[in-house]
Design an enzyme around this catalytic site. Structure first.
Site, PDB file in Angstrom:
ATOM      1  N   HIS A 269       0.844  -1.205   0.000  1.00  0.00           N
ATOM      2  CA  HIS A 269       0.000   0.000   0.000  1.00  0.00           C
ATOM      3  C   HIS A 269       0.884   1.262   0.000  1.00  0.00           C
ATOM      4  O   HIS A 269       0.640   2.203  -0.743  1.00  0.00           O
ATOM      5  CB  HIS A 269      -0.872   0.060   1.261  1.00  0.00           C
ATOM      6  CG  HIS A 269      -1.937  -0.984   1.383  1.00  0.00           C
ATOM      7  ND1 HIS A 269      -2.106  -1.753   2.506  1.00  0.00           N
ATOM      8  CD2 HIS A 269      -2.923  -1.374   0.528  1.00  0.00           C
ATOM      9  CE1 HIS A 269      -3.144  -2.554   2.354  1.00  0.00           C
ATOM     10  NE2 HIS A 269      -3.655  -2.359   1.161  1.00  0.00           N
TER      11      HIS A 269
ATOM     12  N   LYS B 225     -18.393  -6.321   8.614  1.00  0.00           N
ATOM     13  CA  LYS B 225     -17.133  -7.050   8.801  1.00  0.00           C
ATOM     14  C   LYS B 225     -16.498  -6.671  10.123  1.00  0.00           C
ATOM     15  O   LYS B 225     -16.662  -5.551  10.603  1.00  0.00           O
ATOM     16  CB  LYS B 225     -16.161  -6.703   7.664  1.00  0.00           C
ATOM     17  CG  LYS B 225     -16.476  -7.404   6.361  1.00  0.00           C
ATOM     18  CD  LYS B 225     -15.324  -7.184   5.399  1.00  0.00           C
ATOM     19  CE  LYS B 225     -15.628  -7.762   4.021  1.00  0.00           C
ATOM     20  NZ  LYS B 225     -14.683  -7.256   3.018  1.00  0.00           N
TER      21      LYS B 225
ATOM     22  N   ARG C  23      -1.854  -6.577  -8.332  1.00  0.00           N
ATOM     23  CA  ARG C  23      -0.710  -7.418  -7.994  1.00  0.00           C
ATOM     24  C   ARG C  23      -0.552  -8.567  -8.968  1.00  0.00           C
ATOM     25  O   ARG C  23       0.528  -8.918  -9.376  1.00  0.00           O
ATOM     26  CB  ARG C  23      -0.872  -8.016  -6.584  1.00  0.00           C
ATOM     27  CG  ARG C  23      -0.535  -7.071  -5.490  1.00  0.00           C
ATOM     28  CD  ARG C  23      -1.124  -7.531  -4.195  1.00  0.00           C
ATOM     29  NE  ARG C  23      -2.582  -7.467  -4.268  1.00  0.00           N
ATOM     30  CZ  ARG C  23      -3.381  -7.584  -3.231  1.00  0.00           C
ATOM     31  NH1 ARG C  23      -2.869  -7.813  -2.050  1.00  0.00           N
ATOM     32  NH2 ARG C  23      -4.682  -7.494  -3.371  1.00  0.00           N
TER      33      ARG C  23
ATOM     34  N   SER D 271      -2.822  -7.678   2.970  1.00  0.00           N
ATOM     35  CA  SER D 271      -3.138  -7.501   4.393  1.00  0.00           C
ATOM     36  C   SER D 271      -3.569  -8.828   5.004  1.00  0.00           C
ATOM     37  O   SER D 271      -3.237  -9.142   6.151  1.00  0.00           O
ATOM     38  CB  SER D 271      -4.261  -6.477   4.572  1.00  0.00           C
ATOM     39  OG  SER D 271      -3.888  -5.237   4.078  1.00  0.00           O
TER      40      SER D 271
HETATM   41  N1  COD Z   1       0.914  -4.014  -4.143  1.00  0.00           N
HETATM   42  C1  COD Z   1       0.120  -3.200  -4.875  1.00  0.00           C
HETATM   43  N2  COD Z   1      -1.173  -2.943  -4.620  1.00  0.00           N
HETATM   44  C2  COD Z   1      -1.675  -3.501  -3.518  1.00  0.00           C
HETATM   45  C3  COD Z   1      -0.940  -4.338  -2.663  1.00  0.00           C
HETATM   46  C4  COD Z   1       0.420  -4.599  -3.022  1.00  0.00           C
HETATM   47  N3  COD Z   1       1.182  -5.430  -2.298  1.00  0.00           N
HETATM   48  N4  COD Z   1      -1.741  -4.754  -1.651  1.00  0.00           N
HETATM   49  C5  COD Z   1      -2.941  -4.194  -1.876  1.00  0.00           C
HETATM   50  N5  COD Z   1      -2.914  -3.458  -2.994  1.00  0.00           N
HETATM   51  C6  COD Z   1      -3.993  -2.708  -3.617  1.00  0.00           C
HETATM   52  C7  COD Z   1      -5.220  -3.602  -3.841  1.00  0.00           C
HETATM   53  O1  COD Z   1      -5.149  -4.273  -5.086  1.00  0.00           O
HETATM   54  C8  COD Z   1      -6.314  -2.562  -3.835  1.00  0.00           C
HETATM   55  O2  COD Z   1      -6.415  -1.949  -5.112  1.00  0.00           O
HETATM   56  C9  COD Z   1      -5.805  -1.510  -2.828  1.00  0.00           C
HETATM   57  O3  COD Z   1      -4.413  -1.709  -2.725  1.00  0.00           O
HETATM   58  C10 COD Z   1      -6.434  -1.640  -1.441  1.00  0.00           C
HETATM   59  O4  COD Z   1      -6.318  -2.972  -1.005  1.00  0.00           O
HETATM   60  P1  COD Z   1      -7.090  -3.481   0.297  1.00  0.00           P
HETATM   61  O5  COD Z   1      -6.998  -4.971   0.302  1.00  0.00           O
HETATM   62  O6  COD Z   1      -6.620  -2.749   1.497  1.00  0.00           O
HETATM   63  O7  COD Z   1      -8.585  -2.976   0.065  1.00  0.00           O
HETATM   64  P2  COD Z   1      -9.822  -3.700  -0.635  1.00  0.00           P
HETATM   65  O8  COD Z   1      -9.443  -4.270  -1.953  1.00  0.00           O
HETATM   66  O9  COD Z   1     -10.452  -4.603   0.361  1.00  0.00           O
HETATM   67  O10 COD Z   1     -10.798  -2.447  -0.911  1.00  0.00           O
HETATM   68  C11 COD Z   1     -12.062  -2.669  -1.491  1.00  0.00           C
HETATM   69  C12 COD Z   1     -12.984  -1.490  -1.198  1.00  0.00           C
HETATM   70  C13 COD Z   1     -13.131  -1.324   0.291  1.00  0.00           C
HETATM   71  C14 COD Z   1     -12.391  -0.214  -1.777  1.00  0.00           C
HETATM   72  C15 COD Z   1     -14.361  -1.811  -1.870  1.00  0.00           C
HETATM   73  O11 COD Z   1     -14.902  -2.962  -1.290  1.00  0.00           O
HETATM   74  C16 COD Z   1     -15.335  -0.654  -1.709  1.00  0.00           C
HETATM   75  O12 COD Z   1     -15.309   0.273  -2.491  1.00  0.00           O
HETATM   76  N6  COD Z   1     -16.182  -0.706  -0.646  1.00  0.00           N
HETATM   77  C17 COD Z   1     -17.127   0.351  -0.351  1.00  0.00           C
HETATM   78  C18 COD Z   1     -18.557  -0.079  -0.693  1.00  0.00           C
HETATM   79  C19 COD Z   1     -18.797   0.008  -2.182  1.00  0.00           C
HETATM   80  O13 COD Z   1     -18.699   1.058  -2.803  1.00  0.00           O
HETATM   81  N7  COD Z   1     -19.122  -1.146  -2.777  1.00  0.00           N
HETATM   82  C20 COD Z   1     -19.423  -1.264  -4.187  1.00  0.00           C
HETATM   83  C21 COD Z   1     -18.173  -1.412  -5.006  1.00  0.00           C
HETATM   84  S1  COD Z   1     -18.585  -1.542  -6.699  1.00  0.00           S
END
Ligand code: COD
Length: 160
Positions: free
Chosen positions: A17, A41, A89, A127
Site C-alpha cells: 500500500h 465485517k 498485484r 493484508s
Molecule cells: N501491491 C500493490 N497494490 C496492492 C498491494 C500490493 N502489495 N496490496 C494491496 N494493494 C492494492 C489492492 O489491489 C487494492 O487496489 C488496494 O491496494 C487496497 O487494497 P485493500 O486490500 O486494502 O482494500 P480492498 O481491496 O479490500 O478495498 C475494497 C474497497 C473497500 C475499496 C471496496 O470494497 C469498496 O469500495 N467498498 C465500499 C462499498 C462500495 O462502494 N461497494 C461497491 C463497489 S462496486
C-alpha cells in the site's frame, strides 16, 4: 490541483500500500487514503487504529487519511474528486478490480479508476496474509511499516 482517492480496507497498511501511495504522489498533488468502513465485517484493527497507523507511517502533508461508510462513489463525489487509484498485484486481482471499476463507472460515469502495477518487491504482500503470518507469530519484517509491525505484535500478544 489533481487529487486522487486511494480507497481500501488497509487492515492493516502494508508496504505494498505504502509503495502505491508514494508512487501516486508522482502523478497527483494530493492523495486521499480512504479507509472503507464496513459494519458487516469485523476488522483486526478498528477504524481509528487503521487511521492512526496510516498517518504515522505516511507523514506526508500531501496525503490525507480519511474513512468512509457506504458506497465509494458517493464518498468520491462528496469529496469532489474524479480519480480513484487502485493497485494490481496479479491476474487474480484483475477480475475483481475490473468488476469494481466498471460498477463504479456505471454508478458515477465521471469518475475514472487508475491502476498501478505493484512494485516487484511487493507483489506477494496482502493484508490478509500479513494478518495470518502475524497471528502465528511469524516474522512480517519488511512486509509492513515498523509501526504496523509493532501494532500487530501488540494485537496478537493481547489475543493469546
Ligand atoms: N501491491 C500493490 N497494490 C496492492 C498491494 C500490493 N502489495 N496490496 C494491496 N494493494 C492494492 C489492492 O489491489 C487494492 O487496489 C488496494 O491496494 C487496497 O487494497 P485493500 O486490500 O486494502 O482494500 P480492498 O481491496 O479490500 O478495498 C475494497 C474497497 C473497500 C475499496 C471496496 O470494497 C469498496 O469500495 N467498498 C465500499 C462499498 C462500495 O462502494 N461497494 C461497491 C463497489 S462496486
Amino acid at each position: 490541483m489533481p487529487v486522487a482517492i486511494y480507497p481500501g480496507s488497509f487492515d492493516p497498511l502494508t508496504n505494498g500500500h505504502l509503495s502505491l501511495i508514494q508512487r501516486s504522489l508522482k502523478m497527483f498533488d494530493k492523495v486521499i487514503v480512504a479507509i472503507a468502513v464496513n459494519p458487516k465485517k469485523t476488522p483486526l484493527f478498528t477504524e481509528d487504529e487503521r487511521r492512526d497507523l496510516i498517518r504515522d507511517a505516511v507523514k506526508d502533508p500531501r496525503v490525507e487519511v480519511d474513512a468512509f461508510h457506504g458506497l465509494l462513489v458517493d464518498y468520491v463525489k462528496r469529496r469532489g474528486v474524479s480519480v480513484i487509484v487502485r493497485g494490481l498485484r496479479a491476474v487474480s486481482d484483475f477480475e475483481y478490480e475490473f468488476q469494481l471499476a466498471n460498477m463504479n463507472r456505471k454508478l458515477a460515469p465521471t469518475v475514472e479508476t487508475v491502476f498501478m502495477m505493484t512494485g516487484e518487491d511487493y507483489f506477494y504482500i496482502s493484508s490478509q496474509l500479513v494478518r495470518e503470518v502475524a497471528s502465528f507469530n511469524g516474522d512480517v519484517t519488511g512486509l509492513v511499516p515498523p509501526n504496523v509491525h509493532e501494532a500487530l505484535k501488540a494485537k496478537f500478544a493481547r489475543k493469546t
